[in-house]
Write an enzyme that holds these catalytic residues in place. Structure first.
Site, PDB file in Angstrom:
ATOM      1  N   PRO A   1      50.101  31.963  51.871  1.00  0.00           N
ATOM      2  CA  PRO A   1      49.646  33.085  52.943  1.00  0.00           C
ATOM      3  C   PRO A   1      48.544  33.831  52.118  1.00  0.00           C
ATOM      4  O   PRO A   1      48.579  33.625  50.802  1.00  0.00           O
ATOM      5  CB  PRO A   1      51.018  34.083  52.798  1.00  0.00           C
ATOM      6  CG  PRO A   1      51.973  33.359  52.638  1.00  0.00           C
ATOM      7  CD  PRO A   1      51.549  32.029  51.699  1.00  0.00           C
ATOM      8  N   CYS A   2      47.715  34.479  52.873  1.00  0.00           N
ATOM      9  CA  CYS A   2      46.426  34.849  52.391  1.00  0.00           C
ATOM     10  C   CYS A   2      45.826  36.344  52.753  1.00  0.00           C
ATOM     11  O   CYS A   2      44.779  36.596  52.722  1.00  0.00           O
ATOM     12  CB  CYS A   2      45.365  33.831  52.897  1.00  0.00           C
ATOM     13  SG  CYS A   2      45.454  33.645  54.871  1.00  0.00           S
ATOM     14  N   GLN A   3      46.864  37.160  53.012  1.00  0.00           N
ATOM     15  CA  GLN A   3      46.564  38.419  53.247  1.00  0.00           C
ATOM     16  C   GLN A   3      45.769  39.207  52.238  1.00  0.00           C
ATOM     17  O   GLN A   3      44.813  40.101  52.515  1.00  0.00           O
ATOM     18  CB  GLN A   3      47.662  39.146  53.709  1.00  0.00           C
ATOM     19  CG  GLN A   3      48.630  38.912  55.049  1.00  0.00           C
ATOM     20  CD  GLN A   3      49.484  37.611  54.801  1.00  0.00           C
ATOM     21  OE1 GLN A   3      49.582  37.179  53.697  1.00  0.00           O
ATOM     22  NE2 GLN A   3      50.218  37.404  55.721  1.00  0.00           N
TER      23      GLN A   3
ATOM     24  N   ASN B   1      42.940  27.973  52.479  1.00  0.00           N
ATOM     25  CA  ASN B   1      43.214  29.429  52.269  1.00  0.00           C
ATOM     26  C   ASN B   1      42.069  30.103  53.015  1.00  0.00           C
ATOM     27  O   ASN B   1      40.936  29.389  53.769  1.00  0.00           O
ATOM     28  CB  ASN B   1      43.081  29.885  51.024  1.00  0.00           C
ATOM     29  CG  ASN B   1      44.056  31.030  50.769  1.00  0.00           C
ATOM     30  OD1 ASN B   1      43.621  31.968  51.076  1.00  0.00           O
ATOM     31  ND2 ASN B   1      45.265  30.676  50.103  1.00  0.00           N
TER      32      ASN B   1
ATOM     33  N   TYR C   1      43.537  38.088  50.225  1.00  0.00           N
ATOM     34  CA  TYR C   1      42.055  37.695  49.898  1.00  0.00           C
ATOM     35  C   TYR C   1      41.485  37.827  51.559  1.00  0.00           C
ATOM     36  O   TYR C   1      40.390  37.725  51.496  1.00  0.00           O
ATOM     37  CB  TYR C   1      42.042  36.299  49.610  1.00  0.00           C
ATOM     38  CG  TYR C   1      42.824  36.311  48.321  1.00  0.00           C
ATOM     39  CD1 TYR C   1      41.964  36.898  47.175  1.00  0.00           C
ATOM     40  CD2 TYR C   1      43.950  35.389  48.106  1.00  0.00           C
ATOM     41  CE1 TYR C   1      42.654  36.710  45.808  1.00  0.00           C
ATOM     42  CE2 TYR C   1      44.339  35.375  46.721  1.00  0.00           C
ATOM     43  CZ  TYR C   1      43.925  35.918  45.773  1.00  0.00           C
ATOM     44  OH  TYR C   1      44.253  35.702  44.391  1.00  0.00           O
TER      45      TYR C   1
END
Length: 352
Positions: free
Chosen positions: A80-82, A120, A84
């Site tokens: 999960p990349c919230q 990502n 960044y």
């Protein structure tokens, strides 16, 4: 070849790797909403519902006979990349996801796979708090090569260059500890458009906002719109119109956008037919959360339209009665078509 898909969600990466001919042994995710969809569409791939922070490193060895030091093993980490992401969100809330790549790193260290794949957001390169340099140093120290060497390639790519009808910029990495050169998939010659993907009205028929499809496979369902948003989209021209067309209408204009004609122009916009779509996010069902208005119909995109723009196969079924959950699984996914092309790179097959 075999793979373990960490942070698998509803199975976009797993689907594409399987299409390429790779046996995905398992998918790992903590989201209970992902389990039914993942298992139904990827039969034979085991869904492991677990928090990577507490999952035993030898779990796959003990339970699925995955052996360390296997040259034909691929570990995939699309965390999960919230934290960044450039999308406005609470960084405090998403802080828990910041270091998940380092937890994935521990499984690489234990299993020493032949290949590592990572996907990502581009912000993982530019964010001042990024752990990417630490991860790249780890790969180099463990025999996968220096960054952008013969055996370790990464770049920020756009999915529209790989046969996916969507503009979606992502960080993509492929690395191997084997004595062979790797590369990211080759670009395709022509971008695929929204019209090519969802323009066939015999399949993606005209529907109204709030329509619920009784065919769960097709799931051509769209969420309801408020009366004022219905008026707004009716005042937005077909095929790519935007909110600036009604900015001087005091009744339709939103206070938060007054005097901001050059900011957030995609919000309350329609998708254009003859371009790739904007990035399909977890909020793509909502006309007010981006350029997610249908090119012609007065509604947002349907579940199936979003899935198709993400390159999910027609028969891929989202096993939930909640449209918002289906949208979350779709928006968070790695587009299967890109995953298929990554799999072909590993297998040494020319992309088709």
């Amino acid at each position: 070849m075999k793979a373990i898909d960490f942070f698998c969600g509803g199975g976009g990466m797993t689907c594409g790797l399987r299409q390429a001919g790779i046996n995905v042994v398992a998918g790992v995710d903590f989201d209970p909403d992902a389990k039914a969809t993942y298992e139904y569409n990827n039969q034979g791939s085991v869904f492991v519902r677990a928090d990577i922070n507490t999952l035993e490193r030898d779990y796959f060895e003990k339970n699925l006979n995955v052996q360390p030091n296997d040259d034909e093993l691929i570990l995939v980490g699309c965390s999960p990349c919230q934290y960044y992401s450039i999308i406005r969100s609470s960084k405090e809330k998403s802080k828990a996801s910041k270091d998940l790549l380092l937890q994935f790193q521990e499984f690489i260290e234990y299993y020493n796979p032949g290949y590592v794949l990572v996907e990502n957001v581009p912000g993982i390169i530019t964010n001042k708090d990024t752990i990417l340099p630490q991860f790249l140093k780890f790969l180099e120290d463990h025999g996968y090569g220096a960054p952008n060497s013969r055996t370790c390639k990464y770049a920020v790519i756009n999915m529209k260059n790989y046969g996916i009808p969507q503009s979606r910029r992502r960080f993509s990495l492929i690395a191997t500890r084997l004595d062979r050169e790797v590369h990211l998939p080759e670009h395709v010659a022509n971008e695929k458009t929204v019209r090519q993907a969802i323009g066939d009205r015999r399949i993606y028929r005209r529907i109204e906002a709030g329509h619920r499809d009784d065919n769960l496979v097709r799931c051509h369902s769209a969420i309801q719109m408020s009366a004022i948003n219905l008026e707004r989209i009716q005042h937005t021209s077909h095929d790519g119109g935007c909110r600036l067309e009604w900015k001087d209408d005091l009744r339709l204009q939103l206070n938060c956008y007054k005097g901001k004609d050059k900011s957030f122009c995609d919000v309350y916009g329609r998708v254009a037919w003859d371009k790739p779509s904007p990035t399909i996010t977890t909020k793509f069902l909502s006309y007010s959360n981006g350029r997610f208005g249908h090119p012609e119909d007065d509604r947002g995109l349907s579940v199936r339209e979003g899935a198709t723009l993400q390159s999910f196969p027609w028969e891929y079924e989202f096993k939930t009665n909640r449209l918002e959950v289906a949208a979350k699984l779709i928006g968070n996914a790695v587009p299967p078509e890109y995953a298929r092309r990554l799999g072909q790179v590993i297998l040494g097959v020319n992309n088709a």
